[in-house]
Design a protein around this motif. Structure first.
Motif: not given
Length: 524
Positions: A155, A160-161, A163, A190, A193-195, A222
């Protein structure tokens, strides 16, 4: 049949029994992981913490130029990811091996999980099956811990994907109750770092509990950014900078100083080699042999009875029969046990040595001398410096041979993870004082000179070094310890002073322990 003949037969029988026991222990260590991978990860964690060092007058990272590249490398995050993935692959291979071993031992038994706890199977578990089960759980736990960290590294590099997929491995794996907290931590990461991001109510406590060092700071940073907690973020960054400054010093101690010592040792080694090559033909080497009044029977009696049988068989059986369990002890009690065990083994071994050679008193010249023909301090320190590059070269070859397997001295891992000052002091006394004194008296003071009655001094150095290495009962350590034993034997034959190898041995163990303490202190 004479009494002497009976004694010889008994000695030979005990020797065969010891060889079988030692061989079994060495083969058993083949399936055990080395501590080297864990050491490399601890050093990697220090490198990651050092990358956060910034100029106090700027928001930019400090440009250390050549010093930065020398300590941290050009791509520290990428290098750290490669190191973690390498250890993860090794752990996965170990897990597969243990699962196949369990399938052979108990083909109809399922692994213990939260949804399927053991029932009837536990009643049929043998000691070996339970040990394999425990090894499987340890490897699963290690893989989950590694995946948490690998995901953060991915990440932080903008992937990110990858991770999210890595953390999904933790959630998808079969988890025991003790690993459920790691699964929740993977869910927290998760979400961060998700969207769009998702924040769990207990996110901060899970990150604090299950992450360490640089990984904890990155995850908390973060979290605080998403929560817009500027005060907490500023405090975290200030702490991170303080630790990064300390880490630079630790990296210098762990990496730079041994490197400088290795360079000095390499120069000494080159100088010694050139001197030997340029020696005039009329020069004759010194006679390195000893006058040995006893025979091979005394040698076997001291080694087999006084060292191997007492240290590897009698004492473990005695302490086990009294109910002592090393793994069940607390930190300080474990350290007291280790020191007490070693002193008992050393005291018994030296008593057998004394009783075995007492009929030959007074001993010939050069036996067990502390002050020999040359300066023991110079030979001890010089031998240590020369051993550094030699051991480095052998260790690199050794890693390629064993690929992270072959076992390690359990004291290394204990010291690496120990945080109690009293316990560490006791471990230090064991490794830096008790072990050098006893082992040098036995292997260099007695065994090496005794072997010169039957073989050349060079062969005696080699044989005594090999037995010294085998006595540590870790297959992967035989080659490097034999090299160290060879250096110890050489400086003893040259100096004729036991203080020289004792000093070298003590320096080696002391610096190794200090390095472990420095590495272990970087993961708070």
């Amino acid at each position: 049949m004479t009494a002497n003949r009976v004694k010889q037969i008994i000695l030979v029988g005990m020797t065969i029994a010891v060889v079988l026991l030692i061989g079994g222990s060495l083969l058993g260590s083949l399936g055990e992981p080395q501590v080297n991978d864990r050491l490399q990860l601890y050093q990697t964690d220090l490198l990651l913490q050092a990358t956060e060092l910034r100029d106090p007058n700027s928001a930019d990272e400090v440009d250390l130029g050549v010093a930065q590249r020398a300590l941290l490398g050009d791509q520290p995050l990428n290098d750290a990811l490669e190191q973690y993935e390498k250890v993860r692959q090794s752990a996965a291979a170990n897990l597969d091996k243990f699962e196949k071993q369990l399938a052979r031992l108990a083909p109809n038994v399922e692994l213990e999980t939260e949804s399927a706890p053991p029932a009837v199977s536990s009643l049929a578990d043998t000691a070996e099956t339970k040990q394999v089960r425990n090894s499987i759980q340890q490897q699963q736990l290690l893989i989950n811990q590694l995946d948490l960290r690998i995901g953060i590294l991915q990440a932080e590099q903008g992937n990110s994907d990858a991770a999210l997929n890595t953390w999904a491995n933790v959630n998808d794996a079969n988890r025991t109750t003790s690993q459920n907290s790691l699964s929740k931590t993977a869910t927290v990461l998760t979400g961060l770092w998700s969207t769009p991001p998702r924040i769990l109510p207990d996110a901060e406590s899970l990150l604090q509990r299950n992450l360490e060092g640089w990984f904890r700071y990155r995850a908390l940073s973060r979290l605080y950014q998403l929560q817009q907690r500027s005060d907490s973020l500023s405090t975290l960054q200030a702490t991170e900078q303080e630790i990064a400054q300390q880490t630079i010093v630790k990296l210098a101690l762990v990496g730079v100083l041994p490197t400088l010592g290795g360079i000095a040792g390499f120069i000494l080694l080159i100088g010694f080699t050139v001197r030997r090559l340029l020696r005039k033909p009329t020069d004759t080497p010194e006679d390195l042999s000893w006058q040995v009044p006893w025979t091979w029977e005394t040698i076997l009696q001291v080694l087999i009875l006084g060292f191997f049988l007492v240290g590897q068989v009698a004492l473990p059986l005695l302490l086990g029969g009294l109910g002592f369990n090393f793994s069940a002890f607390g930190s300080r009690a474990r350290a007291v046990y280790t020191l007490t065990y070693y002193l008992l083994m050393a005291g018994t071994g030296l008593l057998v040595l004394y009783l075995s050679i007492r009929p030959y008193f007074p001993l010939p010249e050069d036996w067990f001398r502390l002050k020999g023909k040359r300066n023991w301090l110079v030979w001890g320190v010089g031998g240590y410096l020369v051993a550094l590059p030699l051991m480095l070269g052998v260790s690199l070859v050794n890693q390629q041979i064993w690929q992270g397997q072959g076992g390690s001295n359990p004291l290394l891992q204990t010291v690496l993870e120990e945080g109690d000052g009293v316990a560490l002091t006791l471990f230090f006394v064991t490794a830096a004082i008790a072990a050098p004194v006893f082992e040098e008296l036995l292997f260099r003071g007695f065994l090496l000179p005794s072997l010169t009655k039957y073989v050349s001094p060079w062969a005696a150095i080699g044989f005594s070094a090999l037995l010294f290495a085998v006595a540590h009962l870790s297959l992967s350590e035989v080659l490097p310890l034999a090299m160290l034993g060879g250096v110890l034997g050489y400086i003893y034959t040259q100096s004729r002073s036991l203080l020289a190898p004792m000093l070298l041995h003590s320096l080696w163990n002391s610096v190794t322990m200090l390095g472990l303490l420095i590495l272990g202190s970087g993961n708070g």
